[in-house]
Design a protein around this motif. Structure first.
Motif, PDB file in Angstrom:
ATOM      1  N   LYS A 265       0.782  -1.245  -0.050  1.00 35.05           N
ATOM      2  CA  LYS A 265      -0.070   0.105   0.053  1.00 35.05           C
ATOM      3  C   LYS A 265       0.882   1.288  -0.057  1.00 35.05           C
ATOM      4  CE  LYS A 265      -4.695  -1.605   1.847  1.00 35.05           C
ATOM      5  NZ  LYS A 265      -4.515  -2.673   2.790  1.00 35.05           N
ATOM      6  N   GLN A 266       2.058   1.009   0.729  1.00 29.05           N
ATOM      7  CA  GLN A 266       2.951   2.185   0.805  1.00 29.05           C
ATOM      8  C   GLN A 266       3.302   2.709  -0.564  1.00 29.05           C
ATOM      9  OE1 GLN A 266       6.308   1.113   2.855  1.00 29.05           O
ATOM     10  NE2 GLN A 266       5.119   1.450   4.867  1.00 29.05           N
ATOM     11  N   VAL A 267       3.648   1.698  -1.601  1.00 28.70           N
ATOM     12  CA  VAL A 267       4.084   1.763  -2.960  1.00 28.70           C
ATOM     13  C   VAL A 267       3.108   2.468  -3.659  1.00 28.70           C
ATOM     14  CG1 VAL A 267       4.742   0.828  -4.981  1.00 28.70           C
ATOM     15  CG2 VAL A 267       6.071   0.141  -2.932  1.00 28.70           C
ATOM     16  N   GLU A 268       1.912   1.967  -3.415  1.00 29.53           N
ATOM     17  CA  GLU A 268       0.579   2.611  -4.172  1.00 29.53           C
ATOM     18  C   GLU A 268       0.391   4.123  -3.712  1.00 29.53           C
ATOM     19  OE1 GLU A 268      -3.802   1.229  -3.660  1.00 29.53           O
ATOM     20  OE2 GLU A 268      -2.675  -0.553  -3.860  1.00 29.53           O
ATOM     21  N   HIS A 269       0.577   4.378  -2.575  1.00 30.08           N
ATOM     22  CA  HIS A 269       0.196   5.809  -2.306  1.00 30.08           C
ATOM     23  C   HIS A 269       1.286   6.682  -2.704  1.00 30.08           C
ATOM     24  CE1 HIS A 269      -2.663   4.299   1.192  1.00 30.08           C
ATOM     25  NE2 HIS A 269      -3.071   3.974   0.064  1.00 30.08           N
ATOM     26  N   ILE A 270       2.569   6.057  -2.526  1.00 28.95           N
ATOM     27  CA  ILE A 270       3.777   6.964  -2.668  1.00 28.95           C
ATOM     28  C   ILE A 270       3.655   7.532  -4.456  1.00 28.95           C
ATOM     29  CG2 ILE A 270       6.313   7.102  -2.905  1.00 28.95           C
ATOM     30  CD1 ILE A 270       6.424   5.190  -0.618  1.00 28.95           C
ATOM     31  N   THR A 271       3.447   6.223  -5.354  1.00 26.79           N
ATOM     32  CA  THR A 271       3.138   6.493  -6.433  1.00 26.79           C
ATOM     33  C   THR A 271       2.216   7.648  -6.849  1.00 26.79           C
ATOM     34  OG1 THR A 271       3.626   4.136  -6.929  1.00 26.79           O
ATOM     35  CG2 THR A 271       2.656   5.259  -8.724  1.00 26.79           C
ATOM     36  N   GLN A 272       0.906   7.644  -6.350  1.00 30.90           N
ATOM     37  CA  GLN A 272      -0.175   8.472  -6.431  1.00 30.90           C
ATOM     38  C   GLN A 272       0.260   9.725  -6.222  1.00 30.90           C
ATOM     39  OE1 GLN A 272      -2.489   7.170  -8.226  1.00 30.90           O
ATOM     40  NE2 GLN A 272      -2.799   9.445  -8.743  1.00 30.90           N
ATOM     41  N   LYS A 273       1.090  10.167  -4.716  1.00 38.62           N
ATOM     42  CA  LYS A 273       1.388  11.324  -4.353  1.00 38.62           C
ATOM     43  C   LYS A 273       2.366  11.928  -5.263  1.00 38.62           C
ATOM     44  CE  LYS A 273       1.387  12.364  -0.110  1.00 38.62           C
ATOM     45  NZ  LYS A 273       1.679  12.435   1.447  1.00 38.62           N
ATOM     46  N   LEU A 274       3.314  11.298  -5.899  1.00 36.17           N
ATOM     47  CA  LEU A 274       4.482  11.804  -6.550  1.00 36.17           C
ATOM     48  C   LEU A 274       3.909  12.020  -8.074  1.00 36.17           C
ATOM     49  CD1 LEU A 274       7.562   9.597  -5.633  1.00 36.17           C
ATOM     50  CD2 LEU A 274       6.949  11.818  -5.007  1.00 36.17           C
ATOM     51  N   TYR A 275       3.161  11.141  -8.849  1.00 34.41           N
ATOM     52  CA  TYR A 275       2.427  11.289  -9.781  1.00 34.41           C
ATOM     53  C   TYR A 275       1.722  12.477  -9.944  1.00 34.41           C
ATOM     54  CZ  TYR A 275      -0.203  10.414 -14.114  1.00 34.41           C
ATOM     55  OH  TYR A 275      -0.915  10.549 -15.384  1.00 34.41           O
ATOM     56  N   ASP A 276       0.910  12.782  -8.852  1.00 33.31           N
ATOM     57  CA  ASP A 276       0.010  13.829  -8.617  1.00 33.31           C
ATOM     58  C   ASP A 276       0.777  15.225  -8.727  1.00 33.31           C
ATOM     59  OD1 ASP A 276      -2.039  12.575  -8.847  1.00 33.31           O
ATOM     60  OD2 ASP A 276      -2.699  12.497  -6.609  1.00 33.31           O
ATOM     61  N   LYS A 277       1.811  15.265  -8.204  1.00 39.44           N
ATOM     62  CA  LYS A 277       2.993  16.353  -7.859  1.00 39.44           C
ATOM     63  C   LYS A 277       3.478  16.975  -9.148  1.00 39.44           C
ATOM     64  CE  LYS A 277       4.777  17.687  -3.570  1.00 39.44           C
ATOM     65  NZ  LYS A 277       3.660  18.296  -2.914  1.00 39.44           N
ATOM     66  N   ILE A 278       3.916  15.878 -10.130  1.00 38.21           N
ATOM     67  CA  ILE A 278       4.515  16.015 -11.112  1.00 38.21           C
ATOM     68  C   ILE A 278       3.497  16.441 -12.158  1.00 38.21           C
ATOM     69  CG2 ILE A 278       5.553  14.635 -13.133  1.00 38.21           C
ATOM     70  CD1 ILE A 278       6.914  12.814 -10.736  1.00 38.21           C
ATOM     71  N   LYS A 279       2.293  15.872 -12.091  1.00 42.02           N
ATOM     72  CA  LYS A 279       1.266  16.466 -13.041  1.00 42.02           C
ATOM     73  C   LYS A 279       1.003  17.767 -13.077  1.00 42.02           C
ATOM     74  CE  LYS A 279      -2.466  14.414 -15.667  1.00 42.02           C
ATOM     75  NZ  LYS A 279      -3.506  13.154 -15.692  1.00 42.02           N
ATOM     76  N   ILE A 280       0.889  18.081 -11.612  1.00 44.83           N
ATOM     77  CA  ILE A 280       0.675  19.737 -11.410  1.00 44.83           C
ATOM     78  C   ILE A 280       1.759  20.457 -11.936  1.00 44.83           C
ATOM     79  CG2 ILE A 280       0.451  21.251  -9.386  1.00 44.83           C
ATOM     80  CD1 ILE A 280      -1.141  19.031  -7.856  1.00 44.83           C
ATOM     81  N   HIS A 281       2.775  20.077 -11.740  1.00 51.96           N
ATOM     82  CA  HIS A 281       4.090  20.681 -12.090  1.00 51.96           C
ATOM     83  C   HIS A 281       3.978  20.947 -13.725  1.00 51.96           C
ATOM     84  CE1 HIS A 281       8.247  21.924 -12.545  1.00 51.96           C
ATOM     85  NE2 HIS A 281       8.394  20.930 -13.431  1.00 51.96           N
ATOM     86  N   LEU A 282       3.748  19.790 -14.119  1.00 53.70           N
ATOM     87  CA  LEU A 282       3.888  19.931 -15.677  1.00 53.70           C
ATOM     88  C   LEU A 282       2.585  20.574 -16.429  1.00 53.70           C
ATOM     89  CD1 LEU A 282       5.329  16.518 -16.455  1.00 53.70           C
ATOM     90  CD2 LEU A 282       6.313  18.551 -16.781  1.00 53.70           C
ATOM     91  N   THR A 283       1.540  20.407 -15.806  1.00 49.36           N
ATOM     92  CA  THR A 283       0.247  21.298 -16.242  1.00 49.36           C
ATOM     93  C   THR A 283       0.357  23.066 -16.082  1.00 49.36           C
ATOM     94  OG1 THR A 283      -1.063  20.626 -14.313  1.00 49.36           O
ATOM     95  CG2 THR A 283      -1.539  19.236 -16.298  1.00 49.36           C
ATOM     96  N   GLN A 284       0.990  23.167 -14.933  1.00 46.89           N
ATOM     97  CA  GLN A 284       1.102  24.619 -14.721  1.00 46.89           C
ATOM     98  C   GLN A 284       2.341  25.080 -15.749  1.00 46.89           C
ATOM     99  OE1 GLN A 284       2.932  24.674 -10.855  1.00 46.89           O
ATOM    100  NE2 GLN A 284       0.692  24.983  -9.770  1.00 46.89           N
ATOM    101  N   GLN A 285       3.077  24.252 -16.496  1.00 44.87           N
ATOM    102  CA  GLN A 285       3.967  24.749 -17.552  1.00 44.87           C
ATOM    103  C   GLN A 285       3.284  24.631 -18.919  1.00 44.87           C
ATOM    104  OE1 GLN A 285       8.298  24.033 -17.226  1.00 44.87           O
ATOM    105  NE2 GLN A 285       7.727  22.629 -15.431  1.00 44.87           N
ATOM    106  N   GLY A 286       1.837  24.398 -18.905  1.00 47.98           N
ATOM    107  CA  GLY A 286       1.156  24.377 -20.111  1.00 47.98           C
ATOM    108  C   GLY A 286       1.071  22.902 -20.818  1.00 47.98           C
ATOM    109  N   LEU A 287       1.563  22.121 -20.252  1.00 47.29           N
ATOM    110  CA  LEU A 287       1.267  20.794 -20.897  1.00 47.29           C
ATOM    111  C   LEU A 287      -0.158  20.058 -20.731  1.00 47.29           C
ATOM    112  CD1 LEU A 287       3.418  18.669 -22.260  1.00 47.29           C
ATOM    113  CD2 LEU A 287       3.011  17.293 -20.082  1.00 47.29           C
TER     114      LEU A 287
END
Length: 320
Positions: A265-287
């Protein structure tokens, strides 16, 4: 079939289509006097490498060295199969990796644990390499491949203990494997320069990774040739981003490991948290959030999450 890309004089890159994905893992071809390959990816990539060599007019019989930065299967899994096509080549490997190429049973067991029933499709066959065809290179080692070019080897743990990087003095570049993270040329073409650390199991160590990168900085490099994927001519930005995201990776993962005791479950949660952070970072740059790169990013982050959970459970006494 994509044509090999010329990156600098006598340095070409073949796309290995690892996991059937373009621009995930590549093989570098040094067309010097002693033709040298760096990385092979897994066995399903070998047809792409052979086709790429044909396009470059290079016969497998002309290859002197196949160098693998480390023995993870997406870098070295195909080395034994490739060697069967290259009667005059030796496989160059880190001292801690050699025995696993001669007897890959532990590598196979580890990969089966992670990939389950997908193992065969992704990695078969993993071919043993006869010991007399292995050449060990470690810290400070050199390999002369032409009158003008001698490669130099640096021991660079962090991603794995059996990891070296290869300095190419003619281009003032380093073949960094996975030590200095992942570069995403798909985003570069969109005007977003983006790098992430790769913290896969089970030997990830952030302190060693930072130390290895500090050695890269001391070299004053002009180029990094990444295992994933391609060349960057902006090493200082690569180091900055990888160090910055490494902090984020550790902080987010620590939080999860403190709250959740079950490693799966740790792996599942870490994956989701990091993925969400990266997605926010990239959509803020217009992706746009429909960009196909997100599939690859999710995959990379999931593997990194496994390594983060393993490392933190080991060092903070969490439960397995």
């Amino acid at each position: 079939m994509k044509k090999p890309v010329q990156l600098s004089e006598n340095v070409f890159l073949i796309d290995d289509f690892d996991l059937n994905m373009a621009e995930r893992t590549g093989t570098y071809v040094l067309t010097e006097e002693k033709v040298t390959l760096i990385e092979t990816s897994a066995s399903p990539s070998i047809p792409y490498i052979l086709e790429g060599l044909k396009t470059l007019g290079v016969s497998p019989a002309d290859i002197s060295y196949i160098i693998v930065t480390h023995i993870h299967l997406d870098h070295a899994g195909g080395a034994g199969l490739m060697l069967q096509h290259c009667p005059n080549a030796k496989v160059v490997v880190h001292p801690k990796g050699a025995r696993h190429l001669a007897d890959p049973s532990r590598l196979i067991m580890g990969a089966k644990a992670v990939y389950g029933d997908k193992f065969s499709q992704l990695f078969d066959p993993i071919v043993e390499i006869p010991e007399e065809r292995l050449m060990i290179q470690g810290e400070g080692g050199t390999l002369k491949i032409s009158e003008k070019l001698t490669l130099k080897f640096l021991d660079t743990p962090g991603h794995a203990n059996h990891h070296f990087s290869i300095y190419h003095p003619l281009t003032n570049g380093i073949f960094s494997g996975d030590t200095a993270g992942i570069f995403y040329p798909q985003l570069d073409r969109e005007g977003i320069e983006f790098y992430l650390p790769t913290t896969s199991p089970n030997q990830f160590d952030p302190e060693k990774m930072l130390h290895s990168m500090s050695r890269f900085k001391e070299l004053g490099l002009e180029r990094i040739y990444f295992g994933h994927y391609g060349m960057s001519e902006n090493p200082s930005e690569a180091f900055r981003q990888v160090e910055s995201w490494l902090k984020v990776f550790i902080e987010e993962a620590k939080q999860v490991v403190l709250e959740e005791k079950h490693e799966g479950k740790q792996v599942e949660h870490i994956t989701q948290k990091l993925y969400d952070k990266i997605k926010i970072h990239l959509t803020q740059q217009g992706l746009p959030d429909t960009h196909p790169i997100y599939e690859l990013l999710y995959l990379d982050v999931n593997v990194s999450a496994m390594g983060l959970a393993h490392y933190l459970n080991k060092t903070t006494g969490g439960t397995h």
